[in-house]
Enzyme design. Structure first.
Site, PDB file in Angstrom:
ATOM      1  N   HIS A   1     -36.173  75.827  21.845  1.00 16.41           N
ATOM      2  CA  HIS A   1     -36.919  74.899  20.982  1.00 16.41           C
ATOM      3  C   HIS A   1     -37.195  75.451  19.586  1.00 16.41           C
ATOM      4  O   HIS A   1     -37.727  74.723  18.751  1.00 16.41           O
ATOM      5  CB  HIS A   1     -38.200  74.438  21.680  1.00 16.41           C
ATOM      6  CG  HIS A   1     -39.092  75.564  22.109  1.00 16.41           C
ATOM      7  ND1 HIS A   1     -39.020  76.116  23.367  1.00 16.41           N
ATOM      8  CD2 HIS A   1     -40.059  76.241  21.467  1.00 16.41           C
ATOM      9  CE1 HIS A   1     -39.902  77.084  23.463  1.00 16.41           C
ATOM     10  NE2 HIS A   1     -40.540  77.194  22.329  1.00 16.41           N
TER      11      HIS A   1
ATOM     12  N   ASP B   1     -40.340  83.209  23.131  1.00 20.69           N
ATOM     13  CA  ASP B   1     -39.339  82.430  22.394  1.00 20.69           C
ATOM     14  C   ASP B   1     -38.021  83.190  22.308  1.00 20.69           C
ATOM     15  O   ASP B   1     -37.986  84.321  21.827  1.00 20.69           O
ATOM     16  CB  ASP B   1     -39.849  82.114  20.989  1.00 20.69           C
ATOM     17  CG  ASP B   1     -40.939  81.055  21.011  1.00 20.69           C
ATOM     18  OD1 ASP B   1     -40.645  79.945  21.474  1.00 20.69           O
ATOM     19  OD2 ASP B   1     -42.072  81.342  20.577  1.00 20.69           O
TER      20      ASP B   1
ATOM     21  N   ASP C   1     -43.728  73.941  25.089  1.00 22.36           N
ATOM     22  CA  ASP C   1     -43.661  74.088  23.630  1.00 22.36           C
ATOM     23  C   ASP C   1     -42.701  73.165  22.889  1.00 22.36           C
ATOM     24  O   ASP C   1     -42.812  73.046  21.678  1.00 22.36           O
ATOM     25  CB  ASP C   1     -43.345  75.557  23.277  1.00 22.36           C
ATOM     26  CG  ASP C   1     -43.839  75.938  21.882  1.00 22.36           C
ATOM     27  OD1 ASP C   1     -44.766  75.263  21.382  1.00 22.36           O
ATOM     28  OD2 ASP C   1     -43.307  76.875  21.280  1.00 22.36           O
TER      29      ASP C   1
ATOM     30  N   HIS D   1     -45.350  83.302  26.900  1.00 29.68           N
ATOM     31  CA  HIS D   1     -44.394  82.412  26.248  1.00 29.68           C
ATOM     32  C   HIS D   1     -43.479  83.254  25.371  1.00 29.68           C
ATOM     33  O   HIS D   1     -43.922  83.846  24.398  1.00 29.68           O
ATOM     34  CB  HIS D   1     -45.130  81.352  25.430  1.00 29.68           C
ATOM     35  CG  HIS D   1     -44.203  80.367  24.799  1.00 29.68           C
ATOM     36  ND1 HIS D   1     -43.526  79.418  25.528  1.00 29.68           N
ATOM     37  CD2 HIS D   1     -43.810  80.199  23.518  1.00 29.68           C
ATOM     38  CE1 HIS D   1     -42.773  78.703  24.710  1.00 29.68           C
ATOM     39  NE2 HIS D   1     -42.920  79.152  23.488  1.00 29.68           N
TER      40      HIS D   1
HETATM   41 ZN   LIG Z   1     -42.034  78.468  21.756  1.00 31.25          ZN
END
Ligand SMILES: [Zn+2]
Length: 1012
Positions: free
Chosen positions: A418, A35, A148, A33
Site C-alpha cells: 500500500h 511497510d 492501512d 506494522h
Molecule cells: Zn502501512
C-alpha cells in the site's frame, strides 16, 4: 451529522446500561506494522528493525505460553526465515504456529493497496505468500488484517472469501462515516462484495477498526513517551548499540502500574461502547514495533495481570490474543449482522480537506511498469506451463526457468504494497521497486526467448542462447525475425507495432505469405519508424514473422506492396482558447465503426459518430491542470497521498498543432499541445490510432490513444479532460481492481468537492446516457472523475512539492519529473453492445501480444517444420486468468502434507513441475448481457486438449491451498438471511465445469505427459 451528535449520549448510555454487570473482554493483539517499502528500502528495514521483530518475538513467545503475536507481511518474514533465523528460531516458530500463538494473517507477500491494484496482481501476491506458508508450516491464513490501505475496495472481501477466509478487517474509511458507524455500532457487518456471486461463496464478516485504528493509544497523561511502546521508536539506519531507543515509555512498576491500568481500561470501555458484542479488539503495536519484544512483554505482562486482578474496579478483563481468537469470540456471540452489498469505501478522506485521491495518479511511470511486468509474467507463465507439458525433457532447464519466474512473481508481489504501487513512497524506495521489477523482467525475457526457439534440440544452455540472440551487427541486419505470442485463450486479430530504423519493411508470416502492414515515421522520433503489422493468432499461440527491411521505397505490385507507406499531413498551429468559431471546417477520419471529426480551426476532436447506431456525440479532448498549493501556511496542500483542488482546473495549453497520417492499416492523428503560443516544444501530446477496416483486419471498435506528458511544471496535476454532450448528470462508472464496475454518482460535499469526487481507475471507466456509452480502458491506474455532465477527466500525472515538515522529513513530496506515455483504449457504442466490447477489451489491453525479436534461427528448416502449437480457446465470456506452474512441493492431500511436515523428513525433494494452476474467470455480471451473462459449461479436458491430455482435475481455493470442498468457512447470522445455499463440487468426473457470472474457479490440472 448533527442528528447523530444528539443521539450519541443516548446510545452510549443505553449500551453501557445493558451490560453493566459484565466486564468487557479485551483481546490484546500484539503486532508490528511493517511497510514493505514506503520510506525505507527493504534492506534498510530488515537491518534497522524487521529481522529483530521476528527473532525477538519468537524468543519471547517461547518464554511464556500466554503471549501471542500476529505476523502480517510475508515478505519480511520470508527474508528473515531465509537469511536471519537461526535453527533454534525455526524450531520455535514451528511450535508457536502449531500452538496458534504465532498467527499469520492475510498471508500475502504484502498488505496490498486496494485502490490502484489489479485483480491479477492481488491474486498473485496472495498466492505467493500462501504457497510459502502452506509449504513451510501447513497453515492457511483465514483472517485479514487490512489496517492501512487507503480506502477499501469491494473486490478484496470477495477474493478473501474465495481464498477461504472467515473474516476480514479494514480500518481506513471516511472519517465522517467511521464516526457514524461507530456511534451507531455498525462497524461490523457481513459483506457481499459482488452483486453476482453466490452469497455463500463470497460473503464475509467484516470488521472496521474504530477511531484508534491499528495503533495502541499513544498519549498517556502521566508519561511523556510513546504510550504502550516500551521499546520506543525504531532507529535508522542502524539499531542503537546500547539498545536504548528514543521515546521508550516509562516502565511498568509499582508506582506506574495503576496509571497504566486505568488508561488502558478506560480506553477499552470507551471502545466497548462502539461494538455490539462484549468483546473489544485492542491492537497492541503500531508501525515498526516489537523489534525488542522482550521489553514490550516485560512491561505488558504485569500490566495485564494487574488489570485482571482488579477486574471489579476496572470493569474489564484483558488477555493476549491472536485475531482469530477475537473473531472466534465474536462469532460465538451468535448475534445477527447487517449485510452490506457491493458498495465500497473509496475514495477515502481523513478530514474534509484531506482527500486521499492524489495517490491514484502518483508516480504514473511506476504504475505503468508494474502492469507491464505483470502482463509479461502472465504471458511467460503460460508459455512455460505449455512447454513443460509438451516437452517434459526439453532442453530449457526447468529449475532455471522457474527461478526466473519466481523472481518476477516476487517483484510484482512486493510492489502491490500500500505504499508501493500507490506512488506514496520516497524516491529511493520507488527506485528500489523499479529496479527489482526491471531486473526480474530481464530474467523472464531470457526464459521467453529460450522457450520460443523450441522445439529445437541441442541449442545449448539458455544463457548462451540469450547472448546469441542479442548479438548485434550480424549479416542479416536487413532482416529481422519476430515472434508474436498471444497470451490469451481467445483467437485474436490485432495490430502490433514494431519500431524499426528503416523507412521500408515488408512482413511475411511463417508460411512465407506477405502480411498486411503499414510503415511511417514515429510520432516522437526523427530516426525511427513505426511498423504496424496485422497479426492473427489462436489462443495461447505464437507465430513467427519475417520483417525484410529496406532503405528504398516499395515498387507497386511487388510482394512488398502488402506494406503501405503512410505520409503525414500537417496542420498549422491553432489557438483553441481564443474564442474562434468551431465546427466550420471539419475533417473526417473514418472506419467501419466510427466517424471522427477534427476541427481545423482548433486542431481538436470535434465529434464522434457511432456508425452502427447513427449517433453523433460532440467530443473534445484537452489537457487541463490543477495548480496545487505547496505551502502549508497558505492552505491545504497536494502531496503523494492527498489531492486538493484549491481552485478549478485551468486549460494547460494555448496552442495545438496536428498531423494526420492516413493509412490503410491505421490512421494516426497526432496532436501536439503547447503551453504557450510561441513555444518551440510541445508539453503534451495525443496520438490517436484509428484501425482501418479491411478484409482480415482487426475489429474497428477500439481507438487507441497514447499520450506523452512531462516533465511537468512544479505543483501541477494534469488531467486529460474529455468533454461530450452526453447527459450524464456527473455519474461515472469506474472499475474496482479490474474485477467489477462501480457506479459513482456525483457527491455534493460542501468542502473539497472536486478532490472527493475522484476515484481510482485500474482498467476501465465510462460515462453514458440512455443510448450510448463512452468507455476508456487503461493499461495502468489513474485517478478519474466527472466534474460536469458529459465529462470524464483522467488524472495522468502529478509533480508536487510542499513544505510540510513531515513530508519533507520523509522525502514524500513527489517531485516527479518523469516523462510518461500512458495509453487508453476508447470505445463508444450502444449500451447493449458496450459490455461485450469493454469486458474483453480491458483484458486484451492488459494482455497484449508479446513481440520478441530474434536473430535468424540457424535451423530455419527445423523451425518451419515444427508442429504448429494448437490453440486453446475459451468461450468469449470466460477468461483464462492463470495458467502456470507454481512449483510448489506440497501434496494436495492435506493430511499427507501435514504428515510430511510432522515427520521432519521435509517435503518432496524438488518442486512439482507437473501441477498446473489454472484459473478461469467469468467476465460478466448477472444480467449484464442477455447472452454473455449466462453461466457457461465447459469440458476442461476438451478446452485444454491443445496443451495436452488432461489426466486429473482438482478444484482448489483461490490461492490453491485448499481443496475447495473442505473450505468450510464460518457462517454468520444476518438480518437479510441467505437466499443462495451455495454451490459445492460442481466438478464432475467428466471434467465438466459450469462457471457462473463473476466466478473465479481455481484448479490444479494434471496433464498426462510422456514422463508419467
Ligand atoms: Zn502501512
Amino acid at each position: 451529522m448533527q442528528i447523530w451528535a444528539f443521539l450519541t449520549p443516548f446510545l452510549v448510555y443505553s449500551c453501557s446500561c445493558s451490560r453493566a454487570d459484565e466486564p468487557i473482554r479485551a483481546f490484546v493483539v500484539p503486532h508490528s506494522h511493517m511497510d514493505v517499502g514506503w520510506v525505507y528500502t527493504i534492506q534498510e528495514s530488515m537491518h534497522a528493525y524487521a529481522a529483530n521483530v521476528y527473532s525477538s518475538v519468537t524468543e519471547e513467545l517461547s518464554r511464556d505460553k500466554h503471549r501471542r503475536f500476529i505476523a502480517v507481511e510475508q515478505e519480511f518474514f520470508r527474508l528473515w526465515w531465509d537469511t536471519a533465523a537461526k535453527g533454534s528460531h525455526k524450531k520455535q516458530v514451528r511450535q508457536l504456529v502449531k500452538e496458534g500463538r504465532l498467527e499469520f494473517l492475510i498471508g500475502g507477500q504484502v498488505m496490498h493497496d486496494e485502490a490502484v491494484t489489479d485483480l491479477d496482481d492481488q491474486i498473485l501476491q496472495l498466492t505467493e505468500g500462501h504457497g510459502f506458508l502452506y509449504e513451510t508450516f501447513g497453515v492457511r491464513p483465514r483472517f485479514s488484517w487490512h489496517v492501512d490501505p487507503f480506502g477499501a475496495s469491494a473486490t478484496t472481501p470477495v477474493l478473501f472469501a474465495l481464498a477461504g477466509f472467515h473474516a476480514h478487517l479494514i480500518s481506513r474509511v471516511d472519517y465522517d462515516l467511521k464516526d457514524r458507524l461507530q456511534k451507531d455500532k455498525r462497524l461490523q457487518f457481513v459483506w457481499r462484495g459482488s452483486p453476482s456471486l453466490g452469497e455463500q461463496q463470497q460473503e464475509i464478516f467484516t470488521h472496521i477498526m474504530d477511531q484508534f485504528s491499528y495503533c495502541s493509544p499513544s498519549h498517556l497523561a502521566f508519561s511523556n513517551s510513546s504510550g504502550f511502546y516500551w521499546n520506543g521508536v525504531a532507529l535508522f539506519p542502524d539499531p542503537p548499540q546500547d539498545g536504548i531507543y528514543p521515546n521508550m515509555s516509562l516502565p511498568v512498576t509499582k508506582e506506574t502500574v495503576h496509571a497504566y491500568a486505568q488508561t488502558m481500561a478506560e480506553n477499552i470501555k470507551q471502545r466497548g461502547a462502539w461494538f455490539r458484542s462484549n468483546h473489544v479488539l485492542w491492537p497492541w503495536g503500531c508501525d515498526k514495533q516489537f523489534y525488542n519484544a522482550s521489553v514490550q512483554f516485560k512491561n505488558m505482562d504485569p500490566l495485564l495481570d494487574y488489570i485482571n486482578q482488579n477486574t471489579k474496579e476496572f470493569g474489564v478483563t484483558v488477555e493476549y490474543a491472536t485475531l482469530s481468537e477475537y473473531f472466534q469470540a465474536v462469532h460465538q456471540s451468535e448475534l445477527s449482522w447487517d449485510v452490506r452489498g457491493s458498495e465500497d469505501f473509496l475514495p477515502y478522506s481523513t478530514e474534509s480537506f484531506q482527500a486521499w485521491t492524489g495517490f491514484y495518479a502518483s508516480r504514473n511511470a511506476l504504475k505503468g511498469l508494474v502492469r507491464r511486468a505483470s502482463s509479461q509474467l502472465r504471458a511467460a507463465e503460460t508459455l512455460f506451463a505449455r512447454y513443460r507439458v509438451s516437452f517434459p525433457d526439453g532442453p530449457v532447464a526447468k529449475d532455471w526457468a522457474l527461478a526466473k519466474l519466481r523472481a518476477l512473481r516476487w517483484a510484482v508481489s512486493e510492489v502491490q504494497h500500500h505504499d508501493g504501487i500507490t506512488g506514496t513512497e520516497s524516491p529511493k524506495v520507488a527506485e528500489m521497486y523499479a529496479q527489482h521489477l526491471r531486473q526480474a523482467a530481464m530474467g523472464v525475457e531470457e526464459v521467453v526467448a529460450a522457450l520460443f526457439l523450441l522445439p529445437h534440440h541441442g541449442l545449448g544452455l539458455p544463457q548462451h542462447l540469450v547472448s546469441d540472440l542479442h548479438r548485434e551487427g550480424s549479416n542479416e541486419a536487413m532482416e529481422q525475425h519476430v515472434i508474436v505470442y498471444n497470451p490469451l485463450a481467445w483467437n485474436i486479430t490485432t495490430i502490433v507495432n514494431v519500431t524499426v530504423t528503416f523507412p521500408m519493411a515488408t512482413v511475411f508470416d511463417d508460411d512465407g505469405q506477405p502480411v498486411a502492414a503499414q510503415i511511417q515515421r514515429s510520432a516522437h522520433s526523427n530516426v525511427t519508424y513505426d511498423l504496424f503489422v496485422v497479426v492473427t493468432l489462436g489462443g495461447l499461440q505464437h507465430r513467427k514473422y519475417l520483417i525484410r527491411l529496406s532503405k528504398t521505397a516499395c515498387r507497386a505490385k511487388t510482394s512488398c506492396s502488402a506494406t503501405y507507406t503512410a505520409e503525414g499531413v500537417h496542420f498549422e498551429r491553432r489557438y483553441p482558447g481564443s474564442g474562434q468559431k468551431i465546427g466550420r471546417r471539419l475533417l473526417p477520419v473514418l472506419n467501419d465503426c466510427y466517424k471522427l471529426m477534427f476541427d481545423q480551426d482548433t486542431n481538436l476532436l470535434h465529434s464522434i459518430t457511432d456508425r452502427a447506431e447513427k449517433r453523433t456525440v460532440r467530443m473534445r479532448q484537452e489537457f487541463w491542470e490543477y495548480r496545487a498549493n505547496g505551502d502549508v501556511k497558505a492552505g491545504p496542500i497536494s502531496d503523494n497521498y492527498i489531492f486538493t483542488a484549491i481552485e478549478p482546473a485551468v486549460r494547460a495549453h494555448r496552442a495545438v498543432q496536428m498531423e494526420i497520417v492516413p493509412g490503410k492499416v491505421v490512421t494516426e492523428i497526432r496532436q501536439y499541445f503547447y503551453r504557450e503560443e510561441g513555444d518551440a516544444d510541445y508539453a503534451f501530446s495525443i496520438t490517436t490510432r484509428v484501425p482501418q477496416s479491411f478484409a482480415g483486419g482487426p475489429p474497428c471498435h477500439t481507438l487507441e490513444q497514447r499520450y506523452s506528458l512531462g516533465p511537468l511544471q512544479l505543483n501541477t496535476e494534469v488531467v486529460l479532460r474529455t468533454t461530450t454532450d452526453l447527459q450524464t448528470d456527473r455519474t461515472i462508472f469506474t472499475d474496482a481492481n479490474g474485477y467489477q464496475m462501480m457506479k459513482r454518482e456525483h457527491r455534493d460535499i460542501p468542502d473539497n468537492t472536486v478532490a472527493r469526487n475522484f476515484y481510482p481507475m485500474v482498467r476501465a471507466a465510462y460515462i453514458q446516457d440512455d443510448r450510448s456509452r463512452l468507455v476508456l480502458l487503461s493499461e495502468r491506474a489513474h485517478g478519474v472523475s466527472s466534474q460536469a455532465s458529459g465529462q470524464l477527466e483522467v488524472m495522468l500525472h502529478r509533480r508536487l512539492w510542499n513544505n510540510l515538515p513531515w513530508n519533507r522529513g520523509y522525502n514524500l513530496t513527489l517531485n516527479d519529473s518523469s516523462v510518461i506515455q500512458p495509453a487508453l483504449w476508447i470505445t463508444m457504442s450502444s449500451l447493449s453492445a458496450s459490455s461485450r466490447l469493454h469486458q474483453r477489451g480491458a483484458v486484451e489491453l492488459q494482455n497484449r501480444p508479446l513481440v520478441m525479436p530474434i536473430d535468424q534461427p540457424r535451423r530455419e528448416k527445423e523451425l518451419r517444420a515444427a508442429v504448429p502449437v494448437r490453440p486453446v480457446v475459451l468461450p468469449p465470456n470466460l477468461h483464462l486468468l492463470s495458467f502456470s506452474i507454481p512449483g510448489w512441493n506440497y501434496s494436495s492431500q492435506h493430511d499427507r502434507h501435514l504428515l510430511h511436515l510432522d515427520s521432519g523428513r521435509g517435503l518432496r525433494p524438488e518442486p512439482d513441475y507437473d501441477r498446473v494452476l489454472v484459473r478461469i474467470m467469468h467476465l460478466f455480471e448477472e444480467g449484464e448481457d442477455p447472452e454473455f451473462s449466462k453461466p457457461v459449461s465447459i469440458d476442461l479436458k476438451e478446452v485444454l486438449s491443445g496443451v495436452g491430455e488432461v489426466g486429473a482435475v482438482e478444484e482448489r481455493s483461490l490461492t490453491g491451498t485448499w481443496d475447495v470442498n473442505t473450505l468450510d468457512r464460518w457462517k454468520w447470522n444476518t438480518h437479510a438471511g441467505m437466499k443462495d445455499e451455495g454451490r459445492h463440487g460442481c466438478l464432475t468426473q467428466a471434467f465438466n465445469v459450469t462457471i457462473s457470472p463473476k466466478e473465479i474457479r481455481t484448479f490444479f490440472i494434471h496433464f498426462r505427459t510422456t514422463q508419467l
